[in-house]
Design a protein around this motif. Structure first.
Motif, PDB file in Angstrom:
ATOM      1  N   ILE A 199       0.824  -1.204   0.000  1.00 39.86           N
ATOM      2  CA  ILE A 199       0.000   0.000   0.000  1.00 39.86           C
ATOM      3  C   ILE A 199       0.861   1.258   0.000  1.00 39.86           C
ATOM      4  CG2 ILE A 199      -1.778   1.263   1.255  1.00 39.86           C
ATOM      5  CD1 ILE A 199      -2.693  -1.258  -0.247  1.00 39.86           C
ATOM      6  N   TRP A 200       2.036   1.200   0.613  1.00 40.32           N
ATOM      7  CA  TRP A 200       2.967   2.327   0.492  1.00 40.32           C
ATOM      8  C   TRP A 200       3.266   2.585  -0.982  1.00 40.32           C
ATOM      9  CZ3 TRP A 200       5.769   5.308   4.222  1.00 40.32           C
ATOM     10  CH2 TRP A 200       6.769   6.111   3.672  1.00 40.32           C
ATOM     11  N   VAL A 201       3.558   1.513  -1.708  1.00 38.68           N
ATOM     12  CA  VAL A 201       3.857   1.633  -3.138  1.00 38.68           C
ATOM     13  C   VAL A 201       2.621   2.078  -3.911  1.00 38.68           C
ATOM     14  CG1 VAL A 201       4.546   0.332  -5.198  1.00 38.68           C
ATOM     15  CG2 VAL A 201       5.745  -0.026  -3.026  1.00 38.68           C
ATOM     16  N   ALA A 202       1.429   1.594  -3.498  1.00 35.25           N
ATOM     17  CA  ALA A 202       0.199   2.000  -4.183  1.00 35.25           C
ATOM     18  C   ALA A 202      -0.038   3.496  -4.052  1.00 35.25           C
ATOM     19  CB  ALA A 202      -0.987   1.224  -3.616  1.00 35.25           C
ATOM     20  N   HIS A 203       0.396   4.092  -2.942  1.00 33.40           N
ATOM     21  CA  HIS A 203       0.216   5.537  -2.748  1.00 33.40           C
ATOM     22  C   HIS A 203       1.353   6.338  -3.372  1.00 33.40           C
ATOM     23  CE1 HIS A 203      -0.781   9.345  -0.767  1.00 33.40           C
ATOM     24  NE2 HIS A 203       0.518   9.444  -0.493  1.00 33.40           N
ATOM     25  N   THR A 204       2.589   5.949  -3.116  1.00 35.27           N
ATOM     26  CA  THR A 204       3.732   6.771  -3.523  1.00 35.27           C
ATOM     27  C   THR A 204       4.313   6.382  -4.877  1.00 35.27           C
ATOM     28  OG1 THR A 204       5.386   5.336  -2.463  1.00 35.27           O
ATOM     29  CG2 THR A 204       4.359   7.039  -1.089  1.00 35.27           C
ATOM     30  N   GLY A 205       4.103   5.146  -5.312  1.00 34.54           N
ATOM     31  CA  GLY A 205       4.646   4.695  -6.582  1.00 34.54           C
ATOM     32  C   GLY A 205       5.964   3.959  -6.478  1.00 34.54           C
ATOM     33  N   SER A 206       6.612   4.023  -5.304  1.00 35.39           N
ATOM     34  CA  SER A 206       7.890   3.324  -5.135  1.00 35.39           C
ATOM     35  C   SER A 206       8.106   3.006  -3.657  1.00 35.39           C
ATOM     36  CB  SER A 206       9.049   4.165  -5.661  1.00 35.39           C
ATOM     37  OG  SER A 206       9.149   5.383  -4.943  1.00 35.39           O
ATOM     38  N   LEU A 207       9.013   2.083  -3.407  1.00 32.69           N
ATOM     39  CA  LEU A 207       9.308   1.673  -2.040  1.00 32.69           C
ATOM     40  C   LEU A 207      10.330   2.623  -1.425  1.00 32.69           C
ATOM     41  CD1 LEU A 207       8.284  -0.684  -0.328  1.00 32.69           C
ATOM     42  CD2 LEU A 207      10.289  -1.989  -1.025  1.00 32.69           C
ATOM     43  N   ALA A 208      10.234   2.829  -0.100  1.00 30.76           N
ATOM     44  CA  ALA A 208      11.175   3.697   0.607  1.00 30.76           C
ATOM     45  C   ALA A 208      11.478   3.102   1.974  1.00 30.76           C
ATOM     46  CB  ALA A 208      10.595   5.112   0.747  1.00 30.76           C
ATOM     47  N   ALA A 209      12.541   3.615   2.600  1.00 29.24           N
ATOM     48  CA  ALA A 209      13.017   3.073   3.871  1.00 29.24           C
ATOM     49  C   ALA A 209      11.951   3.018   4.966  1.00 29.24           C
ATOM     50  CB  ALA A 209      14.230   3.862   4.351  1.00 29.24           C
ATOM     51  N   PRO A 210      11.105   4.048   5.143  1.00 30.03           N
ATOM     52  CA  PRO A 210      10.117   3.965   6.227  1.00 30.03           C
ATOM     53  C   PRO A 210       9.195   2.766   6.100  1.00 30.03           C
ATOM     54  CG  PRO A 210      10.247   6.205   5.380  1.00 30.03           C
ATOM     55  CD  PRO A 210      11.040   5.352   4.453  1.00 30.03           C
ATOM     56  N   ALA A 211       8.820   2.407   4.871  1.00 34.20           N
ATOM     57  CA  ALA A 211       7.940   1.260   4.667  1.00 34.20           C
ATOM     58  C   ALA A 211       8.632  -0.033   5.054  1.00 34.20           C
ATOM     59  CB  ALA A 211       7.491   1.205   3.207  1.00 34.20           C
ATOM     60  N   VAL A 212       9.906  -0.154   4.731  1.00 35.97           N
ATOM     61  CA  VAL A 212      10.645  -1.382   5.062  1.00 35.97           C
ATOM     62  C   VAL A 212      10.782  -1.530   6.570  1.00 35.97           C
ATOM     63  CG1 VAL A 212      12.849  -2.581   4.804  1.00 35.97           C
ATOM     64  CG2 VAL A 212      11.886  -1.316   2.859  1.00 35.97           C
ATOM     65  N   VAL A 213      11.097  -0.428   7.260  1.00 32.15           N
ATOM     66  CA  VAL A 213      11.228  -0.496   8.717  1.00 32.15           C
ATOM     67  C   VAL A 213       9.869  -0.797   9.354  1.00 32.15           C
ATOM     68  CG1 VAL A 213      11.945   0.733  10.794  1.00 32.15           C
ATOM     69  CG2 VAL A 213      13.182   1.092   8.650  1.00 32.15           C
ATOM     70  N   LEU A 214       8.806  -0.213   8.819  1.00 34.82           N
ATOM     71  CA  LEU A 214       7.460  -0.509   9.318  1.00 34.82           C
ATOM     72  C   LEU A 214       7.129  -1.983   9.121  1.00 34.82           C
ATOM     73  CD1 LEU A 214       4.803   0.678  10.494  1.00 34.82           C
ATOM     74  CD2 LEU A 214       4.029   0.958   8.122  1.00 34.82           C
ATOM     75  N   TYR A 215       7.528  -2.521   7.996  1.00 36.16           N
ATOM     76  CA  TYR A 215       7.333  -3.956   7.714  1.00 36.16           C
ATOM     77  C   TYR A 215       8.027  -4.813   8.764  1.00 36.16           C
ATOM     78  CZ  TYR A 215       7.587  -8.302   4.893  1.00 36.16           C
ATOM     79  OH  TYR A 215       7.507  -9.597   4.424  1.00 36.16           O
ATOM     80  N   LEU A 216       9.246  -4.459   9.126  1.00 32.00           N
ATOM     81  CA  LEU A 216       9.981  -5.199  10.152  1.00 32.00           C
ATOM     82  C   LEU A 216       9.294  -5.085  11.511  1.00 32.00           C
ATOM     83  CD1 LEU A 216      13.654  -4.247   9.181  1.00 32.00           C
ATOM     84  CD2 LEU A 216      12.442  -6.387   8.676  1.00 32.00           C
ATOM     85  N   ALA A 217       8.743  -3.900  11.807  1.00 34.72           N
ATOM     86  CA  ALA A 217       7.989  -3.725  13.053  1.00 34.72           C
ATOM     87  C   ALA A 217       6.782  -4.650  13.078  1.00 34.72           C
ATOM     88  CB  ALA A 217       7.548  -2.266  13.200  1.00 34.72           C
ATOM     89  N   GLY A 218       6.104  -4.759  11.943  1.00 30.69           N
ATOM     90  CA  GLY A 218       4.955  -5.644  11.857  1.00 30.69           C
ATOM     91  C   GLY A 218       5.330  -7.093  12.065  1.00 30.69           C
ATOM     92  N   ILE A 219       6.477  -7.504  11.539  1.00 27.63           N
ATOM     93  CA  ILE A 219       6.931  -8.885  11.728  1.00 27.63           C
ATOM     94  C   ILE A 219       7.198  -9.154  13.205  1.00 27.63           C
ATOM     95  CG2 ILE A 219       8.811 -10.504  11.231  1.00 27.63           C
ATOM     96  CD1 ILE A 219       9.043  -9.168   8.464  1.00 27.63           C
ATOM     97  N   ALA A 220       7.821  -8.196  13.894  1.00 27.04           N
ATOM     98  CA  ALA A 220       8.063  -8.355  15.330  1.00 27.04           C
ATOM     99  C   ALA A 220       6.738  -8.465  16.088  1.00 27.04           C
ATOM    100  CB  ALA A 220       8.884  -7.178  15.856  1.00 27.04           C
ATOM    101  N   TRP A 221       5.756  -7.668  15.685  1.00 32.07           N
ATOM    102  CA  TRP A 221       4.429  -7.744  16.310  1.00 32.07           C
ATOM    103  C   TRP A 221       3.788  -9.108  16.082  1.00 32.07           C
ATOM    104  CZ3 TRP A 221      -0.613  -5.874  13.775  1.00 32.07           C
ATOM    105  CH2 TRP A 221      -1.664  -5.919  14.689  1.00 32.07           C
TER     106      TRP A 221
END
Length: 330
Positions: A191-213
């Motif tokens: 969804i980050w990519v769906a909004h911005t058009g490309s991947l960025a560092a905040p999305a990757v770190v958020l993804y890692l936070a979700g995995i920890a959760w």
């Protein structure tokens, strides 16, 4: 000699099987109460009678969208469709994934008290029927995905890899919850990519936070089945950690809060105001307190409590989302 008395879990499973419902379904759920009788086995395959999984798949998507808007300070009308599409897609893909999980686990599920009442081991649905139902759900989800930009469509297709692997993970690793985290939090990237058009560092770190959760809540969930899993040789972090589970859960709590805080900082620093950044940072802080509350109530020997705490993670995930939303308004 008299037979040993049945455990409460066994009695619940036997009663559920006799009625067609699933042992760990939400009491009085809409599937058992209102759905047409012929649809109920298929809806149970999709876990429609247990909505917590849909929430846990959906919430990281909404996290990703909120932080993407904070990142570029550019809300669009299309974002409203992304909110709805996330909800529809989460319901459909969670259903397809659970159907796939039940197909691959049909022999294991028949050996576990909590899962033997599921539609395939209880013979409410054939394997062929389940395969057809899985494809229907996946195709409907793909139709929704086609409304996204090309980069997000590619991300969505790539998500099928961890979804396909996850049911087999407990056969070859003590960390199947990692594979669940990879699959369940992919929406934050997409969804980050769906909004911005490309991947960025905040999305990757958020993804890692979700995995920890995910490691936090699914370790709690897995403690319901440790005895059965040990008998049939199924691996999980609950079995791996055993009596050290509280220490590990605390580590996952700290990782979740820390990584999400970093994701918020990375997302907010380019353009967000100081006030917006502070409000957004309150989200992971408040989420951490809710996880700490769960940890205080955790009892590995109480399956009912483990299920209750697992279900509480809908609220856990919604807490930072409320702060992220508020940060977009200040």
């Amino acid at each position: 000699m008299q037979d040993n008395p049945a455990t409460p879990e066994a009695e619940a499973a036997e009663s559920a099987t006799a009625q067609g419902s699933v042992a760990d379904a939400v009491s009085g759920n809409w599937v058992d109460q209102w759905a047409p009788a012929w649809t109920r086995p298929y809806l149970r395959l999709s876990r429609a009678d247990r909505p917590i999984g849909t929430w846990l798949l959906l919430i990281p998507c909404w996290w990703g969208l909120a932080l993407a808007i904070l990142y570029d300070q550019s809300p669009r009308w299309h974002d409203l469709w992304l909110v709805v599409a996330c909800a529809l897609g989460a319901f459909l893909m969670r259903g397809a994934g659970c159907t796939w999980n039940d197909i691959t686990d049909r022999d294991i599920d028949g050996s576990v008290e909590r899962t033997r009442s599921r539609p395939i081991p209880s013979r409410q649905v054939s394997v062929r029927g389940a395969m057809v139902w899985m494809c229907i759900q996946a195709l409907l989800a793909f139709a929704i995905l086609l409304t996204f930009n090309a980069a997000a469509i590619r991300m969505g297709v790539l998500a099928l890899v961890p979804v396909a692997i996850y049911p087999f993970a407990k056969r070859f690793t003590w960390w199947p919850q990692v594979f669940l985290g990879l699959a369940f939090n992919w929406g934050a990237l997409m969804i980050w990519v769906a909004h911005t058009g490309s991947l960025a560092a905040p999305a990757v770190v958020l993804y890692l936070a979700g995995i920890a959760w995910t490691l936090f809540y699914d370790t709690i969930y897995a403690h319901q089945d440790t005895e059965d899993d040990a008998l049939i040789g199924v691996k999980s972090t609950a079995r791996l950690f055993a009596e050290k589970s509280p220490q590990w859960l605390r580590r996952f709590l700290m990782a979740t809060v820390g990584l999400m805080g970093i994701a918020v900082i990375f997302a907010g620093l380019p353009q967000a105001s100081v006030l917006a950044l502070v409000v957004a940072l309150a989200g992971p802080w408040a989420m951490g307190w809710h996880m700490a509350w769960q940890l205080r109530g955790f009892d590995a020997s109480d399956a009912g409590k483990c299920l209750q705490l697992f279900r509480a993670n809908r609220d856990t995930g919604m807490i930072p989302l409320l702060f992220f939303g508020a940060s977009l308004l200040v």
